[in-house]
Design a protein around this motif. Structure first.
Motif, PDB file in Angstrom:
ATOM      1  N   GLU A 140     106.610  39.888  11.543  1.00 26.65           N
ATOM      2  CA  GLU A 140     107.730  40.745  11.780  1.00 26.65           C
ATOM      3  C   GLU A 140     107.441  41.512  12.911  1.00 26.65           C
ATOM      4  OE1 GLU A 140     109.390  42.549   8.372  1.00 26.65           O
ATOM      5  OE2 GLU A 140     109.843  40.265   7.442  1.00 26.65           O
ATOM      6  N   LYS A 141     106.249  41.962  12.849  1.00 24.83           N
ATOM      7  CA  LYS A 141     105.531  43.183  13.918  1.00 24.83           C
ATOM      8  C   LYS A 141     104.913  42.490  15.007  1.00 24.83           C
ATOM      9  CE  LYS A 141     106.208  47.435  11.460  1.00 24.83           C
ATOM     10  NZ  LYS A 141     105.764  47.463  10.008  1.00 24.83           N
ATOM     11  N   GLY A 142     104.559  43.452  16.103  1.00 26.29           N
ATOM     12  CA  GLY A 142     103.674  42.848  17.065  1.00 26.29           C
ATOM     13  C   GLY A 142     104.144  41.939  18.248  1.00 26.29           C
ATOM     14  N   LEU A 143     103.512  41.909  19.261  1.00 28.84           N
ATOM     15  CA  LEU A 143     103.857  41.213  20.362  1.00 28.84           C
ATOM     16  C   LEU A 143     102.405  40.097  20.799  1.00 28.84           C
ATOM     17  CD1 LEU A 143     105.759  43.830  22.551  1.00 28.84           C
ATOM     18  CD2 LEU A 143     106.780  41.930  21.129  1.00 28.84           C
ATOM     19  N   PHE A 144     102.848  39.070  21.576  1.00 27.36           N
ATOM     20  CA  PHE A 144     101.824  38.536  22.274  1.00 27.36           C
ATOM     21  C   PHE A 144     101.479  39.112  23.602  1.00 27.36           C
ATOM     22  CE2 PHE A 144     104.519  34.601  21.130  1.00 27.36           C
ATOM     23  CZ  PHE A 144     103.653  34.317  19.866  1.00 27.36           C
ATOM     24  N   THR A 145     100.255  39.300  23.669  1.00 26.69           N
ATOM     25  CA  THR A 145      99.307  39.956  24.784  1.00 26.69           C
ATOM     26  C   THR A 145      98.663  38.711  25.230  1.00 26.69           C
ATOM     27  OG1 THR A 145      97.180  40.602  23.783  1.00 26.69           O
ATOM     28  CG2 THR A 145      98.965  42.006  23.541  1.00 26.69           C
ATOM     29  N   GLU A 146      98.156  39.105  26.548  1.00 24.66           N
ATOM     30  CA  GLU A 146      97.080  38.014  27.167  1.00 24.66           C
ATOM     31  C   GLU A 146      96.009  37.850  26.543  1.00 24.66           C
ATOM     32  OE1 GLU A 146      98.688  40.461  28.833  1.00 24.66           O
ATOM     33  OE2 GLU A 146      99.853  39.757  30.439  1.00 24.66           O
ATOM     34  N   ASP A 147      95.788  38.632  25.521  1.00 22.21           N
ATOM     35  CA  ASP A 147      94.323  38.577  24.590  1.00 22.21           C
ATOM     36  C   ASP A 147      94.594  38.039  23.190  1.00 22.21           C
ATOM     37  OD1 ASP A 147      92.488  39.532  26.416  1.00 22.21           O
ATOM     38  OD2 ASP A 147      93.447  41.703  25.866  1.00 22.21           O
ATOM     39  N   GLY A 296     107.622  37.010  20.813  1.00 18.62           N
ATOM     40  CA  GLY A 296     107.836  38.309  21.706  1.00 18.62           C
ATOM     41  C   GLY A 296     106.618  38.678  22.371  1.00 18.62           C
ATOM     42  N   ILE A 297     107.115  39.193  23.521  1.00 15.59           N
ATOM     43  CA  ILE A 297     105.821  38.969  24.837  1.00 15.59           C
ATOM     44  C   ILE A 297     105.730  40.331  25.023  1.00 15.59           C
ATOM     45  CG2 ILE A 297     105.907  38.701  27.373  1.00 15.59           C
ATOM     46  CD1 ILE A 297     105.035  36.181  26.190  1.00 15.59           C
TER      47      ILE A 297
END
Ligand code: NAD
Ligand code: DAU
Length: 359
Positions: A140-147, A296-297
């Motif tokens: 439900e929370k958080g986003l994709f980062t490059e890491d 989610g980006i």
């Protein structure tokens, strides 16, 4: 960057990118579009571009898995830059028959990297177009980062993950000048009507059922295709070699909300014959196996380092897209009937059988 090889330029994003490069960007060199013309490749998408830019645009039908043919093209066109879109791109197809995904997405990318390594002295850049799906599914929370660690869940995303790793490895091992972009869901003109948005627009127009998988609460982060094209060109020009950039729309939406919005805009632009609201066509169907729940980006890196931001809002981009499909019924009819392959014949005096499952 003088001679850019665009792979998969007859597909959805590739054709929008070639159009953007020649019509709008500051690029002044030549584009060589190499495409196998699978079911997803349509030369008609760039017919006007071919006429408008005879000296700056060339099309060659070729398979990126055919290394010999690709090597000839690298030399013939003095290729110094590669922008690599060509892929099997549809998750549902990868679940039913993954073979072509492994072949094109992994072996095809490997071939191109080998050719780039061989022409290293003139290579300015290999830009690899990838997807946020390599990161798997968010809670439900958080986003994709490059890491974010790679956790692909479908044969499609696993094949794209493999290709990303190869690209990165060719930079680390051989010093190849590469950049990678991992983008969220695109929508806009020329998208093949198997993907959610064009499928729903066309089914709704024809009063057909609108098949929503599972409970319809899966979330995708939507980006208008022109914004993606601008991001790619920005990264190609200014991105640091060896780096990955996430690209997203800051626009997370549940599938059901997307479908409802399509219904409402269509009701407004073109009432259904019996005046019934199109939401009545929504039908919940069996879920996709391994269906990722949420994407989610986080594109802070691209924003801060290169100053890119999406320009189009979802509401305006969706309206433009729906209007495009309404205005281009001939294109739609030819694609839906399969006649677009015959169209190629009338234009070019030859036809090709569907090579989507070669070998
Ligand atoms: P698409 O399916 O519309 O187009 C793919 C193109 O590649 C077609 O023209 C097809 O003929 C060509 N192709 C396939 N196999 C080939 C081969 N062996 N040799 C040469 N050409 C071949 O795909 P798309 O939606 O435009 O996606 C383009 C790229 O962007 C893909 O790499 C995809 O993974 C990535 N991507 C797509 C999205 C999206 O929302 N559509 C989002 C992020 C990343
Ligand atoms: O996130 C980027 C990816 O987006 C790209 O890498 C892929 O190439 C592209 O196809 C797309 O993958 P998705 O699987 O997210 O897109 P698709 O349009 O197939 O589906 C979007 C969502 O809608 C997904 O949650 C599944 C759902 N869906 C799809 C179809 C075709 C339905 O509910 N009904 C449908 O009929």
């Amino acid at each position: 960057m003088n001679n850019i090889l665009v792979t998969g330029g007859c597909g959805f994003i590739g054709s929008n990118f070639v159009r953007y490069l020649l019509e709008e960007s500051d690029f002044s060199g030549r584009v060589v579009n190499v495409d196998l013309l699978t079911y997803a490749g349509n030369m008609e998408n760039l017919a006007d571009i071919e006429k408008a830019f005879p000296d700056r645009y060339a099309f060659v039908r070729a398979d990126i898995c055919d290394r010999e043919h690709m090597a000839e093209l690298f030399d013939e066109y003095d290729i110094d830059t590669v922008c690599h879109f060509a892929a099997e791109s549809h998750v549902d197809r990868s679940i039913v028959r993954p073979d072509a995904f492994i072949r094109t997405n992994i072996t095809g990318t490997f071939n191109l990297l080998e050719l780039c390594k061989d022409s290293e002295d003139r290579l300015a850049l290999f830009h690899h177009i990838s997807t946020d799906e390599v990161y798997g599914s968010l809670g439900e929370k958080g986003l994709f980062t490059e890491d974010t660690p790679y956790r692909p869940n479908s044969p499609y995303s696993a094949s794209k993950a493999a290709s990303d790793h190869l690209v990165r490895a060719y930079h680390k091992t051989y010093g190849l000048p590469v950049t990678i972009s991992n983008c969220s869901n695109n929508y806009g003109p020329y998208q093949f009507p198997e993907k959610l948005i064009p499928l729903m627009i066309l089914n709704a127009l024809e009063e057909k059922a609108l098949p929503v998988y599972g409970d319809g609460r899966n979330i995708r982060d939507w980006l208008y295709v022109r914004d993606h094209c601008i991001a790619i060109w920005t990264i190609m020009k200014q991105g640091q070699r060896g780096e990955t950039y996430n690209v997203g729309g800051d626009c997370e939406m549940e599938n059901i909300a997307v479908v409802e919005m399509i219904c409402d805009i269509l009701d407004e632009l073109k009432k259904s014959p019996d005046g019934r609201p199109r939401r009545a066509l929504i039908t919940f169907v069996k879920d996709r196996p391994g269906h990722d729940r949420r994407y989610g980006i986080d594109f802070t890196k691209l924003k801060q380092a290169l100053g890119w931001m999406p320009e189009e809002s979802f509401e305006s981009g969706l309206r433009k897209t729906i209007q495009w499909y309404l205005n281009n019924r001939d294109w739609v009819d030819r694609v839906r009937s399969g006649e677009y392959r015959a169209w190629i014949k009338t234009q070019y005096g030859r036809s090709w059988s569907d090579p989507s499952t070669p070998g």
